[in-house]
Design a protein around this motif. Structure first.
Motif, PDB file in Angstrom:
ATOM      1  N   SER A  79      81.583  14.567  14.878  1.00 41.87           N
ATOM      2  CA  SER A  79      80.731  13.751  15.302  1.00 41.87           C
ATOM      3  C   SER A  79      81.539  12.501  16.221  1.00 41.87           C
ATOM      4  N   VAL A  80      81.650  12.945  17.427  1.00 34.47           N
ATOM      5  CA  VAL A  80      82.356  12.203  18.487  1.00 34.47           C
ATOM      6  C   VAL A  80      81.481  11.048  18.997  1.00 34.47           C
ATOM      7  N   MET A  81      81.945   9.934  18.735  1.00 33.11           N
ATOM      8  CA  MET A  81      81.091   8.774  19.392  1.00 33.11           C
ATOM      9  C   MET A  81      81.542   8.431  20.814  1.00 33.11           C
ATOM     10  N   LYS A  82      80.752   8.098  21.254  1.00 28.91           N
ATOM     11  CA  LYS A  82      80.909   7.729  22.956  1.00 28.91           C
ATOM     12  C   LYS A  82      80.176   6.434  23.335  1.00 28.91           C
ATOM     13  N   GLU A  83      80.897   5.521  23.982  1.00 26.23           N
ATOM     14  CA  GLU A  83      80.226   4.514  24.483  1.00 26.23           C
ATOM     15  C   GLU A  83      79.155   4.579  25.272  1.00 26.23           C
ATOM     16  N   SER A  84      78.162   3.911  25.373  1.00 27.35           N
ATOM     17  CA  SER A  84      76.970   4.231  26.205  1.00 27.35           C
ATOM     18  C   SER A  84      76.444   2.926  26.896  1.00 27.35           C
ATOM     19  N   GLU A  85      75.488   2.860  27.694  1.00 24.59           N
ATOM     20  CA  GLU A  85      74.899   1.562  28.555  1.00 24.59           C
ATOM     21  C   GLU A  85      74.702   0.505  27.414  1.00 24.59           C
ATOM     22  N   ARG A  86      74.944  -0.558  27.640  1.00 25.78           N
ATOM     23  CA  ARG A  86      74.928  -1.776  26.968  1.00 25.78           C
ATOM     24  C   ARG A  86      73.201  -2.356  27.233  1.00 25.78           C
ATOM     25  N   LYS A  87      72.435  -2.355  26.391  1.00 24.94           N
ATOM     26  CA  LYS A  87      70.865  -2.935  26.611  1.00 24.94           C
ATOM     27  C   LYS A  87      70.446  -3.464  25.156  1.00 24.94           C
ATOM     28  N   THR A  88      69.710  -4.335  25.275  1.00 24.61           N
ATOM     29  CA  THR A  88      69.067  -5.013  24.203  1.00 24.61           C
ATOM     30  C   THR A  88      67.882  -4.188  23.605  1.00 24.61           C
ATOM     31  N   ASP A  89      67.066  -3.419  24.492  1.00 26.05           N
ATOM     32  CA  ASP A  89      65.935  -2.643  24.140  1.00 26.05           C
ATOM     33  C   ASP A  89      66.554  -1.082  23.740  1.00 26.05           C
ATOM     34  N   PHE A  90      65.956  -0.554  22.721  1.00 30.10           N
ATOM     35  CA  PHE A  90      66.701   0.685  22.197  1.00 30.10           C
ATOM     36  C   PHE A  90      65.506   1.479  21.452  1.00 30.10           C
ATOM     37  N   GLU A  91      65.532   2.886  21.844  1.00 25.86           N
ATOM     38  CA  GLU A  91      64.637   3.510  21.020  1.00 25.86           C
ATOM     39  C   GLU A  91      65.429   4.775  20.161  1.00 25.86           C
ATOM     40  N   THR A  92      64.784   5.013  19.091  1.00 27.81           N
ATOM     41  CA  THR A  92      65.308   6.374  18.519  1.00 27.81           C
ATOM     42  C   THR A  92      64.206   7.352  18.120  1.00 27.81           C
ATOM     43  N   ALA A  93      64.464   8.357  17.483  1.00 29.97           N
ATOM     44  CA  ALA A  93      63.592   9.397  17.142  1.00 29.97           C
ATOM     45  C   ALA A  93      62.311   8.502  16.366  1.00 29.97           C
ATOM     46  N   PHE A  94      62.690   7.497  15.472  1.00 35.72           N
ATOM     47  CA  PHE A  94      61.806   7.031  14.401  1.00 35.72           C
ATOM     48  C   PHE A  94      61.471   5.590  14.775  1.00 35.72           C
ATOM     49  N   PHE A  95      62.122   4.774  15.732  1.00 34.08           N
ATOM     50  CA  PHE A  95      61.962   3.307  15.892  1.00 34.08           C
ATOM     51  C   PHE A  95      62.213   3.058  17.358  1.00 34.08           C
ATOM     52  N   LYS A  96      61.240   1.876  17.766  1.00 33.18           N
ATOM     53  CA  LYS A  96      61.599   1.048  18.733  1.00 33.18           C
ATOM     54  C   LYS A  96      62.106  -0.369  18.506  1.00 33.18           C
ATOM     55  N   VAL A  97      63.371  -0.547  19.133  1.00 30.88           N
ATOM     56  CA  VAL A  97      64.173  -1.640  18.697  1.00 30.88           C
ATOM     57  C   VAL A  97      64.331  -2.768  19.696  1.00 30.88           C
ATOM     58  N   LYS A  98      64.415  -4.115  19.443  1.00 33.38           N
ATOM     59  CA  LYS A  98      64.858  -4.952  20.453  1.00 33.38           C
ATOM     60  C   LYS A  98      65.759  -5.772  19.634  1.00 33.38           C
ATOM     61  N   PHE A  99      66.868  -6.056  20.282  1.00 28.91           N
ATOM     62  CA  PHE A  99      67.800  -6.747  19.872  1.00 28.91           C
ATOM     63  C   PHE A  99      67.800  -8.485  20.282  1.00 28.91           C
ATOM     64  N   ASP A 100      68.142  -9.227  19.319  1.00 33.83           N
ATOM     65  CA  ASP A 100      68.213 -10.910  19.810  1.00 33.83           C
ATOM     66  C   ASP A 100      69.820 -11.081  19.841  1.00 33.83           C
TER      67      ASP A 100
END
Length: 881
Positions: free
Chosen positions: A487-508
């Motif tokens: 499972s190769v990890m790749k760096e992606s866009e940095r953002k504080t709002d984020f969404e997965t199949a299960f959750f909507k997430v906002k970082f502080d």
């Protein structure tokens, strides 16, 4: 002689004030529960059973090796003198001495004992002048594991069987004020009938009758005597509910047997009590006598939480090691037995495993190191010092560089080495057995063999050589071969709002954590946004003299507790404060298996060089893993503690906490007087609203959680959390004795959080989710070979989830056959079908208790299956033949 004089001075200092003020306004101590049921009268004591014992601390008053030597030599010689002096007295008046299981097995009868003493010890055991109770030592029951506790009973059993004596039916815990309600379950299922708990006399005791039936989570009961000091008084208390009375007379820490003068004094004191008969006896003798009375006394069903349990996180690295390696002890045994059944030539691991369990027991013993630097054996110069030994800031740093703490620190290193030894044995053994298994499975060199130590099939992640893989549907206690697809990890866009199949997430990025977490299946916000914390936030607390003294005034009863609970000579500018790391940087990484958000801060106000938080969101699992790392935490003797914060948005929360042995409802199952601010949590905790929805949390690397608010330096009789917040303790230096009082270095801690849905049984949710978290899938890379085994195979399987297999191998209690032990933890009672590996040629299961004694009828095994009745939270053990 010099050592004896120094020890005497240490004990004298310990038993007197060290110059600290007495509590100014201590909270009232509520009256303990009555010894008598309503309408019952005390029958009047006719027989007083006096039991002599010393309190054992493995490495507190002197180094562990010095303690072992003293037990082996001085204590034995002094006990022999008392025995010899009484040989002409009537049997019931002769001196007898009671000793815990491990000191007798590991120190007194260990390989360094002389043949002459060994012979005399054997005589004393046969004569009954030496008695060994069932438990190994005084333990911190809140931070242990089920099978570790069972194996710890072996030391006493081994001695009994070697010397052809009956197994002990009584047990003793001393010093630690409160213990998990696992004990009634454990001891009942081991054939033990009686438990004496002696609380440290300087602490507020749990509010219990002095004699009662203690009921565990599975309904097991044991007769229990709880006293507010190490042992009990010579004269029975008012209202003693039996004709037989137990007086446990304790000498101080590692002091040894009483003097002849003290024994004579005891005889004289009992002689003053009219109408009673004196027995210098054993706890087993008292147990038989008092049980014959068929007592009607109070039944107490509940858990008492250890008020000293904060100390385990004064060793955050080693406590993490213990929490992770102990589940793998049983996994190691299951793996070894299974691979041999599958036709793989694997070594006998019983001796190595016994050493691993023994060292795990020693790590669980209640004294973790030296009394305190500057006192006797643990000072640099051998001079006993007063409060000037408490140093802070530059004075502490200078003294440490000059070697003032050298011997003190070495005592804690001795304790750390116990669990390091367990870890080395178990990890090496698992690796070797996995490699043997992999060599027996055909491979082109591009596959991975995954073993599942749980008795139900499951899917999950495995980590190997720093890479992560996903294994689908690995058979129960069996293995499966998967492809080597990284499972190769790749760096992606940095953002504080984020969404997965299960959750909507906002970082502080101000506080560091998740400020909003929305469950996409329900649309519900899961994070409480009105409070002081965000989800996953790291905070560091510094404490002032005010908080320390408030805790002391609330928890302690007398001045000699000051050496443990007060931080004398604290700098006057020390203020309470919460340090929140700031200037967080964010990085996002993604793979086909998971998404990671990594927050990093180097602005931690001098606590450490840096901290980081890694939030892991699996693509196909609706949980979140939070990993906290600290870089070069500074050693500090100012009172402090660190936490990960999880504020959940749950109205009117119900708290179900997975304690060792069974889950408790915080509102109903706690005995008053135990710790209500900091809990040892074995499995996980679910916090749910009245509609049944909520959140679950499993602290993977730390056993300590507070609810509602952080719980260091707090004690009360009636605290109950109002907010559905969980705080995972990362480190603390709450005491000056028993435990290190500074933490330092680079270390980490992980936590898993999940949603709880309607109509789920909470205790089952806790058990299954926590076991799948804490009992990881085990993996090994397969080399190119022409093995004969199939690509996957099942081992033992059980018909319902949440029941553990905790033992599957050689029976160390001497029964011929294979020992199988299962332990229900999901809170479900009923029929359980056990399916054994098809290669196992057995026809019957013989029920035995936790010490290998036969009980009940044989069960016929047909087509490698048998069915048993298993109560919620109960163990069941069998010899398979």
């Amino acid at each position: 002689m010099r050592k004896k004089l120094v020890l005497l001075s240490v004990l004298l200092i310990f038993s007197k004030s060290i110059g600290q003020p007495a509590p100014k306004s201590p909270i009232p101590v509520p009256a303990p529960a009555s010894n008598l049921l309503p309408g019952k009268k005390a029958p009047g004591v006719k027989d007083i059973w006096v039991v002599f014992k010393t309190h054992c601390d493995l490495g507190y008053t002197m180094s562990a090796e010095e303690v072992f030597k003293k037990y082996r030599e001085d204590m034995m010689d002094n006990a022999f003198k008392l025995i010899d002096a009484d040989k002409l007295k009537p049997k019931e008046e002769r001196f007898k001495w009671t000793i815990a299981g491990w000191p007798m097995y590991g120190a007194i009868l260990g390989p360094m004992q002389t043949p002459e003493r060994r012979a005399r010890i054997g005589e004393a055991l046969h004569e009954g002048t030496f008695a060994v109770h069932a438990l190994p030592a005084s333990m911190h029951t809140d931070a242990f594991e089920l099978e570790d506790y069972v194996r710890s009973l072996w030391f006493s059993s081994k001695i009994a069987r070697d010397y052809k004596l009956p197994l002990a039916i009584s047990a003793k815990m001393t010093d630690v004020p409160a213990h998990s309600w696992l004990l009634p379950t454990l001891l009942h299922h081991a054939g033990v009938k009686f438990l004496q708990i002696g609380c440290n006399y300087s602490d507020r005791p749990v509010l219990l009758p002095q004699l009662f039936w203690w009921e565990g989570p599975d309904g097991s009961r044991i007769l229990c005597n709880y006293t507010p000091h190490y042992g009990s008084e010579i004269v029975p208390p008012t209202g003693w509910p039996a004709k037989n009375y137990l007086a446990v007379l304790m000498t101080h820490d590692n002091e040894g047997p009483p003097s002849a003068k003290e024994v004579a004094r005891v005889r004289a004191e009992v002689a003053k009590v009219s109408g009673v008969k004196l027995h210098l006896g054993t706890m087993d003798e008292f147990t038989k006598a008092v049980l014959a009375e068929n007592l009607e006394i109070p039944v107490i069903r509940g858990d008492m939480v250890d008020p000293w349990i904060q100390g385990v996180m004064a060793m955050p690295v080693e406590t993490k090691t213990a929490r992770n390696i102990r589940p793998l002890e049983s996994a190691f045994e299951i793996l070894n037995t299974s691979v041999k059944l599958w036709g793989v030539s694997a070594p006998d691991i019983s001796k190595d495993l016994a050493v691993a369990y023994e060292n795990s027991t020693l790590f669980g013993e209640h004294t973790w190191g030296g009394m305190t630097p500057g006192w006797g054996f643990f000072s640099m110069d051998g001079i006993n010092r007063g409060t000037e030994r408490y140093l802070y800031g530059q004075d502490f740093e200078k003294a440490r560089k000059e070697g003032y703490y050298k011997k003190f620190e070495s005592s804690f290193e001795d304790h750390r080495n116990y669990i390091r030894k367990t870890e080395a044995i178990v990890n090496k053994g698992i690796k070797e057995n996995l490699e043997l298994l992999a060599k027996s499975i055909p491979s082109d060199g591009k596959s991975i063999v995954v073993f599942n130590p749980l008795p139900w099939a499951r899917s999950g992640f495995v980590e190997l050589n720093g890479e992560k893989y996903f294994a689908e549907n690995v058979p129960a206690c069996g293995y499966k071969t998967i492809g080597d697809v990284k499972s190769v990890m790749k760096e992606s866009e940095r953002k504080t709002d984020f969404e997965t199949a299960f959750f909507k997430v906002k970082f502080d990025l101000v506080k560091g954590g998740i400020t909003s977490l929305i469950d996409k299946s329900t649309g519900k916000e899961l994070v409480e946004q009105k409070g002081n914390y965000v989800f996953g936030q790291f905070i560091h607390e510094n404490f002032s003299e005010n908080e320390v003294m408030d805790y002391y005034n609330r928890f302690c009863l007398m001045n000699n507790a000051a050496n443990a609970t007060i931080k004398p000579n604290m700098p006057k500018d020390a203020k309470y404060g919460v340090i929140v790391a700031s200037d967080w940087r964010i990085k996002q990484e993604s793979s086909i298996l998971e998404d990671k958000i990594i927050l990093t801060s180097t602005n931690v106000s001098g606590v450490a060089e840096a901290v980081s938080l890694t939030f892991v969101f699996p693509k196909n699992k609706n949980y979140i893993d939070v990993k906290w790392d600290i870089l070069n935490k500074k050693a500090n003797t100012i009172p402090e503690g660190g936490w990960l914060c999880f504020p959940f948005k749950i109205e009117n929360p119900k708290f179900i906490v997975g304690r060792i042995g069974g889950a408790i409802d915080l509102a109903k199952d706690q005995i008053v007087g135990g710790n209500r601010h900091l809990y040892g949590v074995n499995t996980a905790t679910d916090m749910v609203s009245p509609d049944g929805t909520g959140m679950g949390i499993c602290a993977i690397d730390s056993p300590l959680l507070s609810f509602g608010e952080p719980g260091l330096w707090k004690y009360s009789y009636d605290y109950f959390p109002k907010q559905a917040s969980a705080f995972v303790n990362l480190y603390n230096n709450m005491w000056n004795t028993n435990f290190p009082y500074w933490t330092e270095g680079s270390f980490s801690n992980s936590v898993r959080v999940w949603t709880v849905n309607k109509n789920e049984k909470i205790t089952e949710n806790i058990a299954v989710n926590s076991f799948e978290t804490r009992y990881p899938l085990l993996a090994v890379a397969s080399e190119k070979n022409n093995g004969k085994l199939p690509a996957e195979k099942s081992g033992i399987s059980l018909s319902r989830k949440g029941v553990l297999v905790t033992a599957f191998g050689k029976d160390e209690d001497g029964n011929q056959g294979t020992l199988l032990r299962v332990w229900e933890q999901a809170g479900n009672s009923g029929k359980l079908k056990v399916t054994l590996p098809k290669e196992m040629k057995v026809t019957k299961a013989i029920a035995v208790n936790l010490r290998g004694e036969r009980q009940g009828k044989e069960i016929k095994i047909s087509e490698n299956q048998f069915v048993i009745d298993l109560n919620a939270f109960a163990p069941a053990s069998f010899i398979l033949r």
